[in-house]
Motif scaffolding. Structure first.
Motif, mmCIF file in Angstrom:
data_model
loop_
_atom_site.group_PDB
_atom_site.id
_atom_site.type_symbol
_atom_site.label_atom_id
_atom_site.label_comp_id
_atom_site.label_asym_id
_atom_site.label_seq_id
_atom_site.Cartn_x
_atom_site.Cartn_y
_atom_site.Cartn_z
ATOM 1 N N ARG A 82 -43.706 7.531 1.483
ATOM 2 C CA ARG A 82 -43.871 6.954 2.381
ATOM 3 C C ARG A 82 -43.857 5.203 2.010
ATOM 4 N NH1 ARG A 82 -48.462 4.980 5.878
ATOM 5 N NH2 ARG A 82 -50.341 4.894 4.155
ATOM 6 N N VAL A 83 -42.894 4.269 2.955
ATOM 7 C CA VAL A 83 -43.016 3.157 2.799
ATOM 8 C C VAL A 83 -43.821 2.440 3.597
ATOM 9 C CG1 VAL A 83 -41.615 1.015 3.193
ATOM 10 C CG2 VAL A 83 -40.283 3.151 2.448
ATOM 11 N N VAL A 84 -44.616 1.610 2.846
ATOM 12 C CA VAL A 84 -45.789 0.952 3.567
ATOM 13 C C VAL A 84 -45.671 -0.520 3.720
ATOM 14 C CG1 VAL A 84 -47.633 2.756 3.291
ATOM 15 C CG2 VAL A 84 -47.066 0.672 1.789
ATOM 16 N N TRP A 85 -45.814 -1.198 4.784
ATOM 17 C CA TRP A 85 -45.561 -2.679 4.987
ATOM 18 C C TRP A 85 -47.103 -3.380 5.005
ATOM 19 C CZ3 TRP A 85 -41.227 -5.268 4.391
ATOM 20 C CH2 TRP A 85 -40.005 -4.415 4.616
ATOM 21 N N THR A 86 -47.238 -4.578 4.397
ATOM 22 C CA THR A 86 -48.652 -5.402 4.536
ATOM 23 C C THR A 86 -48.065 -6.856 5.025
ATOM 24 O OG1 THR A 86 -49.531 -4.026 2.655
ATOM 25 C CG2 THR A 86 -50.544 -6.059 3.260
ATOM 26 N N CYS A 87 -48.744 -7.282 6.025
ATOM 27 C CA CYS A 87 -48.523 -8.651 6.650
ATOM 28 C C CYS A 87 -48.964 -9.564 5.510
ATOM 29 C CB CYS A 87 -49.164 -8.646 7.969
ATOM 30 S SG CYS A 87 -50.901 -9.016 7.735
ATOM 31 N N GLU A 88 -48.413 -10.815 5.866
ATOM 32 C CA GLU A 88 -48.740 -12.042 4.873
ATOM 33 C C GLU A 88 -50.250 -12.330 4.725
ATOM 34 O OE1 GLU A 88 -47.403 -14.018 8.663
ATOM 35 O OE2 GLU A 88 -46.813 -12.408 7.625
ATOM 36 N N GLU A 89 -51.002 -12.108 5.878
ATOM 37 C CA GLU A 89 -52.362 -12.431 5.837
ATOM 38 C C GLU A 89 -53.051 -11.525 4.866
ATOM 39 O OE1 GLU A 89 -53.829 -13.024 9.696
ATOM 40 O OE2 GLU A 89 -52.543 -14.431 10.227
ATOM 41 N N CYS A 90 -52.718 -10.015 4.879
ATOM 42 C CA CYS A 90 -53.437 -8.996 4.176
ATOM 43 C C CYS A 90 -52.835 -9.202 2.876
ATOM 44 C CB CYS A 90 -53.123 -7.791 4.672
ATOM 45 S SG CYS A 90 -53.978 -7.428 6.635
ATOM 46 N N SER A 91 -51.470 -9.611 2.850
ATOM 47 C CA SER A 91 -51.000 -9.726 1.439
ATOM 48 C C SER A 91 -51.719 -10.841 0.521
ATOM 49 C CB SER A 91 -49.700 -9.893 1.281
ATOM 50 O OG SER A 91 -48.921 -9.067 2.116
ATOM 51 N N ARG A 92 -52.045 -12.035 1.153
ATOM 52 C CA ARG A 92 -52.802 -12.948 0.342
ATOM 53 C C ARG A 92 -54.062 -12.506 0.021
ATOM 54 N NH1 ARG A 92 -50.703 -16.408 4.579
ATOM 55 N NH2 ARG A 92 -48.808 -17.302 3.765
ATOM 56 N N ARG A 93 -54.851 -11.816 1.127
ATOM 57 C CA ARG A 93 -56.263 -11.355 1.030
ATOM 58 C C ARG A 93 -56.437 -10.422 -0.211
ATOM 59 N NH1 ARG A 93 -57.322 -8.908 5.666
ATOM 60 N NH2 ARG A 93 -57.165 -11.165 6.698
ATOM 61 N N HIS A 94 -55.383 -9.523 -0.235
ATOM 62 C CA HIS A 94 -55.538 -8.494 -1.256
ATOM 63 C C HIS A 94 -54.591 -8.619 -2.567
ATOM 64 C CE1 HIS A 94 -58.022 -6.580 1.241
ATOM 65 N NE2 HIS A 94 -57.326 -6.473 2.463
ATOM 66 N N LEU A 95 -54.056 -9.741 -2.599
ATOM 67 C CA LEU A 95 -53.110 -10.144 -3.742
ATOM 68 C C LEU A 95 -53.636 -9.660 -4.967
ATOM 69 C CD1 LEU A 95 -50.472 -11.579 -4.429
ATOM 70 C CD2 LEU A 95 -51.943 -13.461 -5.241
ATOM 71 N N ARG A 96 -54.542 -9.857 -5.668
ATOM 72 C CA ARG A 96 -55.033 -9.132 -6.897
ATOM 73 C C ARG A 96 -54.968 -7.670 -6.935
ATOM 74 N NH1 ARG A 96 -59.160 -12.665 -9.851
ATOM 75 N NH2 ARG A 96 -58.441 -11.395 -11.513
ATOM 76 N N SER A 97 -55.396 -7.164 -6.041
ATOM 77 C CA SER A 97 -55.324 -5.370 -5.937
ATOM 78 C C SER A 97 -53.567 -5.030 -5.859
ATOM 79 C CB SER A 97 -55.903 -4.962 -4.631
ATOM 80 O OG SER A 97 -57.143 -5.212 -4.685
ATOM 81 N N ILE A 98 -52.936 -5.808 -5.113
ATOM 82 C CA ILE A 98 -51.742 -5.280 -5.078
ATOM 83 C C ILE A 98 -50.677 -5.475 -6.264
ATOM 84 C CG2 ILE A 98 -49.247 -5.991 -3.893
ATOM 85 C CD1 ILE A 98 -51.033 -6.760 -1.321
ATOM 86 N N GLU A 99 -51.173 -6.560 -6.959
ATOM 87 C CA GLU A 99 -50.588 -6.857 -8.397
ATOM 88 C C GLU A 99 -50.858 -5.923 -9.185
ATOM 89 O OE1 GLU A 99 -51.016 -10.905 -9.113
ATOM 90 O OE2 GLU A 99 -49.419 -11.495 -8.147
ATOM 91 N N GLY A 100 -52.186 -5.425 -9.199
ATOM 92 C CA GLY A 100 -52.586 -4.444 -10.146
ATOM 93 C C GLY A 100 -52.278 -3.000 -9.752
ATOM 94 N N LYS A 101 -51.795 -2.984 -8.710
ATOM 95 C CA LYS A 101 -51.074 -1.724 -8.158
ATOM 96 C C LYS A 101 -52.397 -0.659 -7.765
ATOM 97 C CE LYS A 101 -46.618 -2.329 -10.319
ATOM 98 N NZ LYS A 101 -45.581 -1.721 -10.742
ATOM 99 N N LEU A 102 -53.215 -1.216 -7.374
ATOM 100 C CA LEU A 102 -54.506 -0.414 -6.906
ATOM 101 C C LEU A 102 -53.955 0.244 -5.808
ATOM 102 C CD1 LEU A 102 -57.613 -2.609 -7.572
ATOM 103 C CD2 LEU A 102 -56.738 -0.552 -8.914
ATOM 104 N N ASP A 103 -54.308 1.432 -5.582
ATOM 105 C CA ASP A 103 -54.030 2.216 -3.984
ATOM 106 C C ASP A 103 -54.737 1.401 -2.994
ATOM 107 O OD1 ASP A 103 -53.406 4.222 -2.348
ATOM 108 O OD2 ASP A 103 -55.082 5.837 -2.964
ATOM 109 N N SER A 104 -54.231 1.506 -2.107
ATOM 110 C CA SER A 104 -54.706 0.679 -1.006
ATOM 111 C C SER A 104 -55.971 1.283 -0.447
ATOM 112 C CB SER A 104 -53.931 0.797 0.229
ATOM 113 O OG SER A 104 -53.344 1.771 0.799
ATOM 114 N N ALA A 105 -56.362 2.594 -0.685
ATOM 115 C CA ALA A 105 -57.640 2.901 -0.296
ATOM 116 C C ALA A 105 -58.616 2.215 -1.002
ATOM 117 C CB ALA A 105 -57.810 4.498 -0.760
#
Length: 60
Positions: free
Chosen positions: A35-58
């Motif tokens: 599935r495709v998931v979207w993350t808003c700009e506020e949550c993207s900023r808040r969780h940037l390191r986790s997103i870049e580290g490719k951690l599961d959103s859980a």
């Protein structure tokens, strides 16, 4: 079914974009399994390191 058939909703906070065409430029798009998931700009900023580290959103 096309990916565009699903409405854009932030997978983290549930926010809907005010204008979808503008959100496609500022929101982060990712895949979790099939599935495709979207993350808003506020949550993207808040969780940037986790997103870049490719951690599961859980984990965030």
């Amino acid at each position: 079914m096309s990916e565009d058939a699903e409405p854009m909703v932030c997978a983290t906070c549930g926010r809907l974009p005010e204008e979808e065409s503008a959100a496609r430029l500022t929101w982060a798009r990712g895949r979790e399994g099939d599935r495709v998931v979207w993350t808003c700009e506020e949550c993207s900023r808040r969780h940037l390191r986790s997103i870049e580290g490719k951690l599961d959103s859980a984990w965030w």
